[in-house]
Design an enzyme around this catalytic site. Structure first.
Site, PDB file in Angstrom:
ATOM      1  N   LYS A 261      80.314 -79.076 -82.846  1.00  0.00           N
ATOM      2  CA  LYS A 261      79.792 -77.836 -82.243  1.00  0.00           C
ATOM      3  C   LYS A 261      80.771 -76.678 -82.505  1.00  0.00           C
ATOM      4  CE  LYS A 261      76.568 -77.351 -79.934  1.00  0.00           C
ATOM      5  NZ  LYS A 261      75.150 -77.014 -80.267  1.00  0.00           N
TER       6      LYS A 261
ATOM      7  N   THR B 116      78.514 -74.968 -76.413  1.00  0.00           N
ATOM      8  CA  THR B 116      78.958 -75.702 -75.229  1.00  0.00           C
ATOM      9  C   THR B 116      80.401 -75.355 -74.851  1.00  0.00           C
ATOM     10  OG1 THR B 116      79.643 -77.939 -74.568  1.00  0.00           O
ATOM     11  CG2 THR B 116      79.372 -77.598 -76.899  1.00  0.00           C
ATOM     12  N   ASP B 117      80.716 -75.508 -73.569  1.00  0.00           N
ATOM     13  CA  ASP B 117      82.108 -75.316 -73.112  1.00  0.00           C
ATOM     14  C   ASP B 117      83.031 -76.366 -73.720  1.00  0.00           C
ATOM     15  OD1 ASP B 117      81.164 -77.526 -71.646  1.00  0.00           O
ATOM     16  OD2 ASP B 117      81.896 -76.813 -69.712  1.00  0.00           O
ATOM     17  N   GLU B 118      82.466 -77.461 -74.239  1.00  0.00           N
ATOM     18  CA  GLU B 118      83.312 -78.553 -74.741  1.00  0.00           C
ATOM     19  C   GLU B 118      84.116 -78.148 -75.974  1.00  0.00           C
ATOM     20  OE1 GLU B 118      81.668 -82.487 -74.572  1.00  0.00           O
ATOM     21  OE2 GLU B 118      80.199 -81.884 -73.073  1.00  0.00           O
TER      22      GLU B 118
ATOM     23  N   PRO C 224      77.755 -96.888 -64.208  1.00  0.00           N
ATOM     24  CA  PRO C 224      79.095 -96.941 -64.814  1.00  0.00           C
ATOM     25  C   PRO C 224      79.877 -95.660 -64.564  1.00  0.00           C
ATOM     26  CG  PRO C 224      77.329 -96.987 -66.503  1.00  0.00           C
ATOM     27  CD  PRO C 224      76.682 -96.702 -65.194  1.00  0.00           C
TER      28      PRO C 224
ATOM     29  N   TYR D 237      81.592 -84.954 -81.260  1.00  0.00           N
ATOM     30  CA  TYR D 237      80.511 -84.038 -80.840  1.00  0.00           C
ATOM     31  C   TYR D 237      81.040 -82.616 -80.701  1.00  0.00           C
ATOM     32  CZ  TYR D 237      77.726 -81.356 -77.491  1.00  0.00           C
ATOM     33  OH  TYR D 237      77.034 -80.343 -76.862  1.00  0.00           O
TER      34      TYR D 237
ATOM     35  N   GLY E 229      64.900 -77.793 -81.908  1.00  0.00           N
ATOM     36  CA  GLY E 229      65.281 -78.786 -80.891  1.00  0.00           C
ATOM     37  C   GLY E 229      64.568 -78.565 -79.572  1.00  0.00           C
TER      38      GLY E 229
ATOM     39  N   LEU F 124      75.195 -88.419 -67.628  1.00  0.00           N
ATOM     40  CA  LEU F 124      75.617 -88.951 -66.325  1.00  0.00           C
ATOM     41  C   LEU F 124      74.533 -88.895 -65.236  1.00  0.00           C
ATOM     42  CD1 LEU F 124      77.889 -90.138 -64.549  1.00  0.00           C
ATOM     43  CD2 LEU F 124      78.397 -87.786 -63.861  1.00  0.00           C
TER      44      LEU F 124
ATOM     45  N   ASN G 184      77.984 -78.101 -68.274  1.00  0.00           N
ATOM     46  CA  ASN G 184      77.051 -79.243 -68.173  1.00  0.00           C
ATOM     47  C   ASN G 184      75.786 -78.865 -67.408  1.00  0.00           C
ATOM     48  OD1 ASN G 184      79.686 -80.520 -68.751  1.00  0.00           O
ATOM     49  ND2 ASN G 184      78.525 -82.411 -68.499  1.00  0.00           N
ATOM     50  N   ASN G 185      74.640 -79.144 -68.018  1.00  0.00           N
ATOM     51  CA  ASN G 185      73.343 -78.843 -67.389  1.00  0.00           C
ATOM     52  C   ASN G 185      72.827 -80.053 -66.618  1.00  0.00           C
ATOM     53  OD1 ASN G 185      71.479 -76.486 -69.347  1.00  0.00           O
ATOM     54  ND2 ASN G 185      73.673 -76.752 -69.410  1.00  0.00           N
TER      55      ASN G 185
ATOM     56  N   LYS H 299      63.083 -82.476 -85.082  1.00  0.00           N
ATOM     57  CA  LYS H 299      63.040 -83.685 -85.926  1.00  0.00           C
ATOM     58  C   LYS H 299      62.495 -84.890 -85.153  1.00  0.00           C
ATOM     59  CE  LYS H 299      66.461 -86.325 -88.621  1.00  0.00           C
ATOM     60  NZ  LYS H 299      67.911 -86.420 -88.930  1.00  0.00           N
TER      61      LYS H 299
HETATM   62  P1  NAD Z   1      69.039 -83.179 -76.466  1.00  0.00           P
HETATM   63  O1  NAD Z   1      69.833 -84.249 -77.150  1.00  0.00           O
HETATM   64  O2  NAD Z   1      68.322 -83.490 -75.211  1.00  0.00           O
HETATM   65  O3  NAD Z   1      67.963 -82.580 -77.491  1.00  0.00           O
HETATM   66  C1  NAD Z   1      68.255 -82.310 -78.831  1.00  0.00           C
HETATM   67  C2  NAD Z   1      66.928 -82.016 -79.539  1.00  0.00           C
HETATM   68  O4  NAD Z   1      67.238 -81.674 -80.908  1.00  0.00           O
HETATM   69  C3  NAD Z   1      65.976 -83.214 -79.603  1.00  0.00           C
HETATM   70  O5  NAD Z   1      64.661 -82.797 -79.335  1.00  0.00           O
HETATM   71  C4  NAD Z   1      66.117 -83.703 -81.034  1.00  0.00           C
HETATM   72  O6  NAD Z   1      64.937 -84.341 -81.519  1.00  0.00           O
HETATM   73  C5  NAD Z   1      66.382 -82.407 -81.766  1.00  0.00           C
HETATM   74  N1  NAD Z   1      67.094 -82.600 -83.047  1.00  0.00           N
HETATM   75  C6  NAD Z   1      68.185 -83.382 -83.279  1.00  0.00           C
HETATM   76  N2  NAD Z   1      68.525 -83.308 -84.571  1.00  0.00           N
HETATM   77  C7  NAD Z   1      67.662 -82.441 -85.160  1.00  0.00           C
HETATM   78  C8  NAD Z   1      67.525 -81.936 -86.476  1.00  0.00           C
HETATM   79  N3  NAD Z   1      68.348 -82.312 -87.463  1.00  0.00           N
HETATM   80  N4  NAD Z   1      66.528 -81.062 -86.746  1.00  0.00           N
HETATM   81  C9  NAD Z   1      65.656 -80.681 -85.762  1.00  0.00           C
HETATM   82  N5  NAD Z   1      65.740 -81.142 -84.503  1.00  0.00           N
HETATM   83  C10 NAD Z   1      66.733 -82.001 -84.205  1.00  0.00           C
HETATM   84  O7  NAD Z   1      70.082 -81.982 -76.250  1.00  0.00           O
HETATM   85  P2  NAD Z   1      70.174 -80.919 -75.062  1.00  0.00           P
HETATM   86  O8  NAD Z   1      70.970 -81.502 -73.967  1.00  0.00           O
HETATM   87  O9  NAD Z   1      68.840 -80.359 -74.815  1.00  0.00           O
HETATM   88  O10 NAD Z   1      71.090 -79.815 -75.760  1.00  0.00           O
HETATM   89  C11 NAD Z   1      70.516 -78.759 -76.520  1.00  0.00           C
HETATM   90  C12 NAD Z   1      71.627 -77.892 -77.064  1.00  0.00           C
HETATM   91  O11 NAD Z   1      72.407 -77.365 -75.989  1.00  0.00           O
HETATM   92  C13 NAD Z   1      72.610 -78.639 -77.959  1.00  0.00           C
HETATM   93  O12 NAD Z   1      72.933 -77.809 -79.048  1.00  0.00           O
HETATM   94  C14 NAD Z   1      73.829 -78.875 -77.079  1.00  0.00           C
HETATM   95  O13 NAD Z   1      75.009 -78.914 -77.841  1.00  0.00           O
HETATM   96  C15 NAD Z   1      73.774 -77.653 -76.189  1.00  0.00           C
HETATM   97  N6  NAD Z   1      74.363 -77.822 -74.849  1.00  0.00           N
HETATM   98  C16 NAD Z   1      73.967 -78.851 -74.042  1.00  0.00           C
HETATM   99  C17 NAD Z   1      74.498 -78.962 -72.764  1.00  0.00           C
HETATM  100  C18 NAD Z   1      74.047 -80.057 -71.816  1.00  0.00           C
HETATM  101  O14 NAD Z   1      74.612 -80.183 -70.727  1.00  0.00           O
HETATM  102  N7  NAD Z   1      73.044 -80.858 -72.153  1.00  0.00           N
HETATM  103  C19 NAD Z   1      75.458 -78.041 -72.313  1.00  0.00           C
HETATM  104  C20 NAD Z   1      75.834 -77.001 -73.171  1.00  0.00           C
HETATM  105  C21 NAD Z   1      75.275 -76.899 -74.430  1.00  0.00           C
HETATM  106  P1  TYD Z   2      78.011 -86.679 -69.888  1.00  0.00           P
HETATM  107  O1  TYD Z   2      76.792 -86.537 -69.060  1.00  0.00           O
HETATM  108  O2  TYD Z   2      78.015 -87.635 -71.029  1.00  0.00           O
HETATM  109  O3  TYD Z   2      78.428 -85.220 -70.362  1.00  0.00           O
HETATM  110  P2  TYD Z   2      79.798 -84.727 -71.105  1.00  0.00           P
HETATM  111  O4  TYD Z   2      80.622 -85.860 -71.487  1.00  0.00           O
HETATM  112  O5  TYD Z   2      79.231 -84.022 -72.297  1.00  0.00           O
HETATM  113  O6  TYD Z   2      80.455 -83.811 -70.112  1.00  0.00           O
HETATM  114  O7  TYD Z   2      79.208 -87.087 -68.924  1.00  0.00           O
HETATM  115  C1  TYD Z   2      79.566 -86.297 -67.798  1.00  0.00           C
HETATM  116  C2  TYD Z   2      80.802 -86.924 -67.166  1.00  0.00           C
HETATM  117  O8  TYD Z   2      80.447 -88.198 -66.635  1.00  0.00           O
HETATM  118  C3  TYD Z   2      81.925 -87.192 -68.157  1.00  0.00           C
HETATM  119  O9  TYD Z   2      83.156 -87.008 -67.468  1.00  0.00           O
HETATM  120  C4  TYD Z   2      81.748 -88.656 -68.518  1.00  0.00           C
HETATM  121  C5  TYD Z   2      81.202 -89.264 -67.241  1.00  0.00           C
HETATM  122  N1  TYD Z   2      80.281 -90.410 -67.379  1.00  0.00           N
HETATM  123  C6  TYD Z   2      80.487 -91.562 -66.607  1.00  0.00           C
HETATM  124  O10 TYD Z   2      81.454 -91.667 -65.836  1.00  0.00           O
HETATM  125  N2  TYD Z   2      79.580 -92.580 -66.722  1.00  0.00           N
HETATM  126  C7  TYD Z   2      78.494 -92.508 -67.562  1.00  0.00           C
HETATM  127  O11 TYD Z   2      77.718 -93.485 -67.650  1.00  0.00           O
HETATM  128  C8  TYD Z   2      78.300 -91.319 -68.332  1.00  0.00           C
HETATM  129  C9  TYD Z   2      77.137 -91.197 -69.280  1.00  0.00           C
HETATM  130  C10 TYD Z   2      79.214 -90.285 -68.212  1.00  0.00           C
END
Ligand code: NAD
Ligand code: TYD
Length: 349
Positions: free
Chosen positions: A167, A139-141, A218, A163, A7, A203, A192-193, A34
């Site tokens: 996880k 994730t913390d979720e 939104p 989701y 990924g 968001l 959340n990153n 992928k």
């Molecule tokens: P993202 O959706 O931006 O990227 C996911 C990547 O995985 C993409 O490049 C996608 O093509 C690839 N992928 C999806 N399905 C696949 C498969 N079957 N085989 C190979 N590759 C595949 O996600 P992200 O925000 O970069 O998150 C990365 C990881 O970190 C995830 O596991 C997520 O649960 C975790 N995470 C994210 C956050 C956040 O705030 N974004 C916070 C905590 C943990």
């Molecule tokens: P999101 O970025 O989807 O992360 P997560 O749900 O995994 O924490 O959403 C962050 C917060 O923002 C969550 O409380 C949902 C809210 N949100 C909105 O209010 N409007 C939006 O358009 C989106 C995408 C999220």
């Protein structure tokens, strides 16, 4: 170090690969992705031809490709190097996932396929080929929502969305492979990153890019849901430390220490972008919308010496700057398939 990063063409994976190139230029990296809607090779174009890095398009749920990569046979078959054992990964860092809560509400199937089955296929391959460390990026979720206090690594898993349930299932599989097969798994659970290269369905990038296009932003429900935000570089540094010093079988919470309501964030963003607050549009709430996430991160700071470096203000302004400077990147995403998603997600809400 020889890493199989899965990924790596997504948001955090891209930042992680860039971080490792910078900090450890001698580490070998294979990126298995992928290339779903969320994966974008543009993110890594300066790195794609560098020695020590290679990209492989493929699915983590595909046993054949995972087996070929972890055995080193893939590299021989594709004559990437004369000595195949050379490139056999000793470390897996699993970022690959379906990652968006709202999409998991529309259709949970790909979440089960990638997040649960894909993780199990990787674990099995890692076990078979004697991988020395398996980092599961979680994730913390998985803990669900908390009104007061903070979750520790021992808190009960109580996910609310398909989701986070997928996880949590993956985390439990990882721990089961540690207990049953002594596979040296380490799990990180991050908050959340925010930062460069985040897909504009989440968001912060959604709000920045909509504001720049003078489109409504939104806000789900009353906008008072709280998330703890961390700059993506800090998350990458935590993963780097965990790769080097994390204890097998352990879980590490990773947080930025920046609890904010969604309204706080959007107000601040509109101010930074010099756009009217009237762009905020309250919409129907997300079903089972977690009210608050908060983590106790004492373990990673006391045992591994990691702490986040970025304040929220610094992280937000660095993120805004990146989106301002990289308009072609997000504009090309926001056309085509994204437009259909946006219509289904928001315009019919
Ligand atoms: P993202 O959706 O931006 O990227 C996911 C990547 O995985 C993409 O490049 C996608 O093509 C690839 N992928 C999806 N399905 C696949 C498969 N079957 N085989 C190979 N590759 C595949 O996600 P992200 O925000 O970069 O998150 C990365 C990881 O970190 C995830 O596991 C997520 O649960 C975790 N995470 C994210 C956050 C956040 O705030 N974004 C916070 C905590 C943990
Ligand atoms: P999101 O970025 O989807 O992360 P997560 O749900 O995994 O924490 O959403 C962050 C917060 O923002 C969550 O409380 C949902 C809210 N949100 C909105 O209010 N409007 C939006 O358009 C989106 C995408 C999220």
């Amino acid at each position: 170090m020889k890493l199989l990063v899965t990924g790596g063409a997504g948001f955090i994976g891209t930042n992680f690969i860039r971080h490792i190139r910078q900090e450890h230029p001698d580490w070998q990296m294979t990126n298995l992705d992928k290339l779903t809607y969320a994966g974008n090779l543009e993110n890594l174009k300066e790195i794609q031809d560098q020695p020590g890095y290679r990209f492989v398009k493929g699915d983590i749920a595909d046993r054949k490709i995972v087996d070929a990569l972890l055995s080193g046979e893939y590299f021989a078959a594709n004559s990437l190097r004369p000595n195949t054992r050379d490139l056999r990964p000793s470390i897996v860092v699993n970022f690959a996932a379906e990652s968006h809560v709202d999409r998991s509400i529309l259709d949970a199937s790909p979440f089960i396929e990638t997040n649960v089955k894909g993780t199990q296929v990787l674990l099995e391959g890692a076990k078979k080929h004697g991988v020395q460390r398996f980092i599961q990026v979680s994730t913390d979720e998985v803990y669900g929502s908390i009104d007061r206090g903070r979750f520790t690594e021992e808190s009960t898993l109580s996910p609310s969305s398909p989701y986070s349930a997928s996880k949590a299932a993956a985390d439990l599989l990882c721990l089961a492979y540690f207990k049953t097969h002594h596979l040296p798994v380490v799990i990180t659970r991050c908050t959340n990153n925010l930062g460069p290269y985040q897909f504009p369905e989440k968001l912060i990038p959604l709000a920045i890019t909509n504001a720049l296009e003078d489109k409504p932003i939104p806000i789900y429900g009353d906008g008072l849901n709280v998330r703890d935000w961390i700059f993506v570089d800090d998350h990458c540094k935590a993963l780097d430390v965990v790769i080097q010093k994390g204890k097998p079988g352990e879980v590490y919470n990773v947080g930025g220490g920046n609890e904010k309501t969604n309204l706080d964030i959007i107000r601040k963003l509109l101010e930074l972008l010099n756009k009217p607050q009237s762009l905020m549009q309250f919409v129907t709430d997300r079903p089972a919308h977690d009210r608050r996430y908060a983590l106790d991160c004492a373990r990673i700071s006391t045992e591994l010496g990691w702490k986040p470096a970025y304040s929220f203000e610094k992280a937000l302004s660095a993120t805004v700057d990146w989106y301002l400077k990289n308009e072609p990147w997000w504009r090309s995403i926001k056309s085509g398939e994204y437009a259909r998603y946006y219509e289904e997600m928001y315009l019919k809400r």
